[in-house]
Enzyme design. Structure first.
Site, short mmCIF file in Angstrom:
data_model
loop_
_atom_site.label_atom_id
_atom_site.label_comp_id
_atom_site.label_asym_id
_atom_site.label_seq_id
_atom_site.Cartn_x
_atom_site.Cartn_y
_atom_site.Cartn_z
CE LYS A 24 -1.16 -0.33 4.95
NZ LYS A 24 -0.53 0.85 5.52
NE ARG A 74 4.35 -4.22 11.69
CZ ARG A 74 5.61 -4.62 11.65
NH1 ARG A 74 6.30 -4.77 12.76
NH2 ARG A 74 6.19 -4.88 10.49
NE ARG A 127 10.89 -0.78 8.37
CZ ARG A 127 9.80 -0.55 7.62
NH1 ARG A 127 9.93 -0.32 6.33
NH2 ARG A 127 8.60 -0.53 8.16
NE ARG A 135 8.95 -3.64 5.35
CZ ARG A 135 7.86 -3.05 5.83
NH1 ARG A 135 7.12 -2.29 5.03
NH2 ARG A 135 7.49 -3.22 7.08
NE ARG A 169 -3.49 1.77 15.17
CZ ARG A 169 -2.64 2.71 15.57
NH1 ARG A 169 -1.90 3.33 14.68
NH2 ARG A 169 -2.54 3.04 16.84
#
Length: 200
Positions: A17, A148, A137, A131, A92
């Site tokens: 997104k 998450r 990260r 990723r 959210r």
């Protein structure tokens, strides 16, 4: 002059997104209001907000509603968001939907469309692991990713039911190349009467 376009893009972590949001924003000449980007900028800058956010992210939790809402309201009040925007990462949960409704109604505005990127959980996990390796990260540990995604499924997915009753949700198949997904998004917006102002 083109009418303002106020969008929300929703999808599980790893759905793409962020990338799609940037493409939409460029094509329609509107700013992306990404809570994640705002928070990360503060973390990088070592601000007081950044330190709060870093602690929350490191624990694999989400930033509290009050903090997030204040950041978003401030950002939407900027001049460049007067003629439209694309929200990414907010609202959210159902509480945030009500807060956003109240803020927008106070300005005589409402969302035009909610773009829901549909990606299977296994695909999201795969993309996030990749990723984490590529970008280093620290918040993309296996446990944090799983937590998450679970929070997304329990808290964020239900907002689509609320927006669905308003007839503004467009479910977009998020599996495929970036270009394929972008084409699907533009086609859905065109059906709603929104044509691109720039080529991507």
């Amino acid at each position: 002059m083109a009418r303002p376009l106020r969008l929300l893009i929703v999808g599980p972590q790893g759905s793409g997104k962020g990338t799609q949001g940037a493409r939409i924003a460029e094509a329609f000449g509107i700013p992306v209001v990404s809570t994640g980007d705002v928070f990360r900028a503060n973390v990088a800058g070592g601000t007081e907000l950044g330190l709060q956010v870093q602690e929350i992210i490191d624990a694999g939790r989400l930033v509290p509603d009050e903090l997030t809402g204040a950041v978003v309201r401030d950002r939407l009040s900027k001049e460049d968001a007067a003629d439209g925007f694309l929200l990414d990462g907010y609202p959210r949960n159902l509480s945030q939907v009500m807060n956003l409704d109240e803020f927008l109604e106070g300005r005589g505005e409402s969302l035009d469309a909610v773009l829901a990127l549909v990606v299977p959980r296994e695909e999201s996990m795969l993309r996030l692991r990749k990723r984490a390796q590529e970008q280093g990260r620290a918040d993309d540990t296996e446990e944090a990713i799983a937590q998450r995604l679970a929070i997304y499924e329990s808290e964020t997915a239900p907002i689509l039911g609320v927006y669905g009753t308003r007839g503004i949700v467009d479910e977009i198949d998020g599996v495929g190349s970036l270009d394929e997904v972008t084409v699907r998004i533009f086609a859905a917006l065109e059906v709603r009467g929104f044509a691109r102002s720039a080529a991507v």
